[in-house]
Design an enzyme around this catalytic site. Structure first.
Site, short mmCIF file in Angstrom:
data_model
loop_
_atom_site.label_atom_id
_atom_site.label_comp_id
_atom_site.label_asym_id
_atom_site.label_seq_id
_atom_site.Cartn_x
_atom_site.Cartn_y
_atom_site.Cartn_z
N CYS A 1 32.92 32.09 10.02
CA CYS A 1 33.44 32.88 11.14
C CYS A 1 33.43 34.37 10.80
CB CYS A 1 34.86 32.44 11.46
SG CYS A 1 35.67 33.46 12.71
N GLY B 1 49.42 32.35 10.65
CA GLY B 1 50.20 31.48 11.53
C GLY B 1 51.68 31.69 11.33
N TYR C 1 38.86 40.74 11.51
CA TYR C 1 40.20 40.75 12.09
C TYR C 1 41.24 39.88 11.40
CZ TYR C 1 43.57 40.31 15.98
OH TYR C 1 44.70 40.30 16.75
N ASP D 1 39.61 51.05 16.62
CA ASP D 1 40.33 49.77 16.60
C ASP D 1 39.34 48.69 16.18
OD1 ASP D 1 42.39 48.00 16.78
OD2 ASP D 1 42.67 48.15 18.95
N ASP D 2 39.88 47.55 15.75
CA ASP D 2 38.98 46.50 15.24
C ASP D 2 38.31 45.71 16.35
OD1 ASP D 2 41.16 45.09 16.13
OD2 ASP D 2 41.67 44.19 14.21
N CYS E 1 28.93 32.82 11.92
CA CYS E 1 29.10 32.42 13.31
C CYS E 1 29.43 33.64 14.14
CB CYS E 1 30.20 31.38 13.44
SG CYS E 1 30.49 30.86 15.15
N SER F 1 45.00 47.29 11.43
CA SER F 1 43.74 46.58 11.38
C SER F 1 42.52 47.48 11.53
CB SER F 1 43.72 45.48 12.45
OG SER F 1 44.01 46.03 13.72
N CYS G 1 36.05 30.75 21.89
CA CYS G 1 35.79 30.07 20.63
C CYS G 1 36.40 28.68 20.71
CB CYS G 1 36.42 30.84 19.46
SG CYS G 1 36.29 30.00 17.87
N ASN H 1 43.15 23.72 8.65
CA ASN H 1 42.88 24.99 9.32
C ASN H 1 41.58 24.84 10.11
OD1 ASN H 1 41.43 28.10 8.20
ND2 ASN H 1 42.51 27.72 10.10
N GLY H 2 41.62 25.10 11.40
CA GLY H 2 40.43 25.01 12.22
C GLY H 2 40.68 24.23 13.49
N CYS I 1 31.46 33.91 19.59
CA CYS I 1 32.30 34.63 20.56
C CYS I 1 31.65 35.93 21.02
CB CYS I 1 33.68 34.90 19.98
SG CYS I 1 33.68 35.92 18.48
N CYS J 1 46.23 28.79 11.53
CA CYS J 1 46.67 28.15 10.31
C CYS J 1 46.13 28.67 8.98
CB CYS J 1 46.42 26.65 10.37
SG CYS J 1 47.00 25.89 11.87
#
Length: 506
Positions: A288, A56, A294, A397-398, A492, A335, A434, A133-134, A495, A24
Site C-alpha cells: 500500500c 487504530g 500518510y 499537505d499530504d 498498490c 503529516s 479502497c 491488520n487489513g 485508490c 489496525c
C-alpha cells in the site's frame, strides 16, 4: 491530518473524518531461552501497541500464554485507548512467556467489545489467538465457504472470519504425513484469500507471522538483545509488529520485514521461514503506497528506507512538478511537514511554520453548540500570525480526501493576513475507494471526482492548487529502496488509479 477519530461523532468533529482511516496494528512478543522468561511479555506488548496507536484508536487487546497449556490463554480486551484499557490490575493477569496484541480501527464491523481483537478460538487442534491488520477482499465468498461447512459466525468482522477459515483443513490432495498442521492451514487460507492482511497468530508455545502474498499490509521482525552493546548476542525476546517504530519503545532492534507471502514461525529458539506462498499469475507485490504517504509513523522503515525520507522526497518531486513563487514554504502539521521540508530544500524557499496544532482536540468531552461547530479547524489549529502576515505561502499537505479541512485552513491564513496561499498536495488525487483495509469513502464523496485543480482552488479560496503526479509519487517511493528489495518491490495505487492488484469480488 489525523488518520483516526477517537471516540467522537462526525457531528461533533467534522474535520476529524475528512481524511483517511486505517485498520489496525498488530504486535507479538516471545521470550527466548528457558521459561519463565525474564522479559515482561505483557508490558512489552502494551508498549508496542502504544507506539502503534496511530493505526487504530477504537479498541485494543492482549492475549498471553504460558507456553505450556494449549487450552488456557490470558485475555484482556476493551473499547477505547490503550491507556484506559490496560490498568495495573489488568496487566497483572496477563502473565506468560509469549503473547500477541492488537489496536483497532474498524472498517468491516462496528466498534464494540465483541469485535475487539485478538480473537481466541478453541478448536480440535488446540486454542488459537489471532490479530489481523487489513481487510479480506473476497470476504463474501470466503464467508459463504465457511458457513457452508456448518460453521457459525458471531460477528461481521472479517478477522473472525479468518479464524474460522483457518480451522478448515486443506484439500485431501495435499499430503501431510502427520495430518495438516497450522502452517498448512495458513497456506490454505492464503490460497483461498490472497488479499489483504498481516496476521499474528499464537498457539500454545509459538507465534506465526503472516503477510499476504501481495505484501499489501506491513509486518516486520525485531529482537530484544540481552546486551545492548552486543547486537549479535542471542536475543532475550523476539518481537513482531506492523511497524518498526514500535521497536525502540520496547528496547528492540529491527531485524527485517516479513516478505510478501511469507509465513514465519517464532519460538523461544528463534525465527524461521516455514513457507512462502506465491502470488497468483506471478503478479508484482502490491504494498500500500499510502503507508508511505500518510498512515505509517515517520520513523518506521519499509523496504530498507525510512518513511520520513520518502515523504521528503515526495516534497522534492512536488517542487519539480509545481513550483510557484512564494516567500515561505509551510505545512499542515504534522503529516505534511516532511514533504514541506523537501519542497523547501529543492527550491531554496525557506520553511516556516504557520499553523500550531492543538494536540488535545480529540480528547474533549464538551458538546459544542452549532456556532462553535462551525469554527471547524479553529479548534484544531492556531495561527502563528507573525509568520503569516503579508507573506505568500506555499502550504503543503499530504493528501485531500473529502476536502472539508483545507478550505478552512486557507481561510484562517487569509484572515491572519496571508497575501497568497498556494496549496500543494504531496500525493495524487484520491479517486477510488479502497477495499484492503483503508476506509476511503465512496467515489461520490471524494472531492477530486467533483472538482479539478482550478475549481478546487476556487472552492477552498486558495490562489492555486496542485497535486503530486502518480509517476512522481512512484519515483519518490522507489528513490531510496535498498537494492535487496528492488526485485521484490511493487506498490498498490488502486485508490489513485483504479487498478486493483486483484479482481474485486462482491
Amino acid at each position: 491530518m489525523n488518520p483516526q477519530g477517537e471516540g467522537t461523532s462526525v457531528e461533533e468533529f467534522p474535520t476529524e473524518v475528512s481524511g483517511l482511516t486505517h485498520e489496525c496494528g498488530v504486535f507479538g512478543c516471545i521470550g527466548t531461552g528457558n521459561w519463565p522468561t525474564k522479559v515482561d511479555v505483557a508490558q512489552t506488548i502494551c508498549l508496542g501497541l502504544v507506539a502503534l496507536q496511530h493505526r487504530g484508536q477504537e479498541s485494543a487487546g492482549i492475549v498471553t500464554s504460558s507456553g505450556h497449556d494449549a487450552k488456557h490463554f490470558n485475555v484482556k480486551k476493551g473499547v477505547g485507548l490503550i491507556s484506559s484499557i490496560f490498568s495495573d490490575d489488568a496487566m497483572k493477569l496477563l502473565k506468560g512467556n509469549l503473547g500477541i496484541g492488537h489496536t483497532r480501527y474498524s472498517t468491516q464491523a462496528g466498534s464494540s467489545e465483541v469485535n475487539c481483537q485478538p480473537f481466541v478460538v478453541h478448536t480440535i487442534h488446540g486454542a488459537l489467538a489471532i490479530a489481523h491488520n487489513g481487510e479480506i477482499m473476497n470476504a463474501s465468498a470466503l464467508r459463504q465457504k465457511v458457513l457452508s461447512r456448518g460453521v457459525g459466525l458471531s460477528t461481521h468482522s472479517d478477522s473472525e472470519l479468518i479464524t474460522q477459515a483457518l480451522c478448515l483443513n486443506p484439500p485431501d490432495d495435499e499430503h501431510f504425513p502427520d495430518g495438516p498442521n497450522w502452517p498448512a492451514r495458513i497456506k490454505h487460507l492464503m490460497r483461498l484469500s490472497p488479499l489483504s492482511y498481516s496476521l499474528v497468530l499464537m498457539e500454545k508455545d509459538r507465534i506465526y507471522g503472516v503477510r499476504d502474498p501481495y505484501g499489501n499490509r506491513p509486518l516486520c521482525i525485531g529482537k530484544i538483545p540481552v546486551d545492548e552493546q552486543d547486537n549479535d548476542a542471542e536475543p532475550e525476546a523476539w518481537v513482531i509488529s506492523s511497524e518498526s517504530c514500535s521497536f525502540i519503545s520496547v528496547g528492540a532492534t529491527y531485524v527485517r520485514e516479513v516478505l510478501p507471502g511469507e509465513i514465519v514461525e517464532i519460538t523461544r529458539r528463534g525465527v524461521q521461514t516455514v513457507s512462502i506462498v506465491e502470488r497468483p499469475d506471478n503478479k508484482l507485490p502490491a504494498f500500500c503506497i499510502f503507508e508511505y504517504v500518510y498512515f505509517a509513523r515517520a520513523d518506521s522503515i519499509f523496504e530498507g528506507q525510512m518513511v520520513y525520507s520518502v515523504r521528503m522526497q515526495c516534497g522534492k518531486m512536488l517542487a519539480r512538478e509545481s513550483l510557484v513563487a512564494a516567500d515561505i514554504v509551510s505545512s499542515v502539521p504534522e503529516s505534511g511537514t516532511a514533504a514541506a521540508l523537501g519542497f523547501s530544500q529543492e527550491t531554496g524557499i525557506p520553511f516556516s511554520e504557520v499553523l500550531c496544532k492543538n494536540r488535545y482536540v480529540g480528547r474533549t468531552f464538551i458538546q459544542p453548540s452549532a456556532r462553535l461547530r462551525k469554527l471547524g479547524v479553529g479548534k484544531k489549529f492556531g495561527i502563528l500570525s507573525e509568520n503569516v502576515k503579508g507573506k505568500s505561502i506555499i502550504l503543503i499537505d499530504d493528501s485531500i480526501v473529502r476536502g472539508n479541512t483545507i478550505g478552512q485552513i486557507v481561510k484562517l491564513l487569509k484572515n491572519a493576513g496571508a497575501k497568497k496561499v498556494h496549496v500543494r498536495i504531496a500525493s495524487p488525487p484520491v479517486l477510488y475507494p479502497c477495499y484492503m483495509g483503508i476506509n476511503i469513502p465512496t467515489r461520490e464523496e471524494l472531492i477530486a471526482n467533483q472538482l479539478d485543480n482550478v475549481k478546487l482552488a476556487n472552492h477552498t479560496g486558495a490562489d492555486s492548487l496542485a497535486y503530486l503526479s502518480v509517476d512522481g509519487l512512484l519515483k519518490a517511493v522507489r528513490h531510496g529502496i535498498k537494492n535487496e528489495f528492488v526485485q521484490n518491490s511493487g506498490h498498490c495505487t488502486a485508490c489513485l488509479t483504479g487498478k486493483y492488484p486483484s479482481e474485486l469480488e462482491w
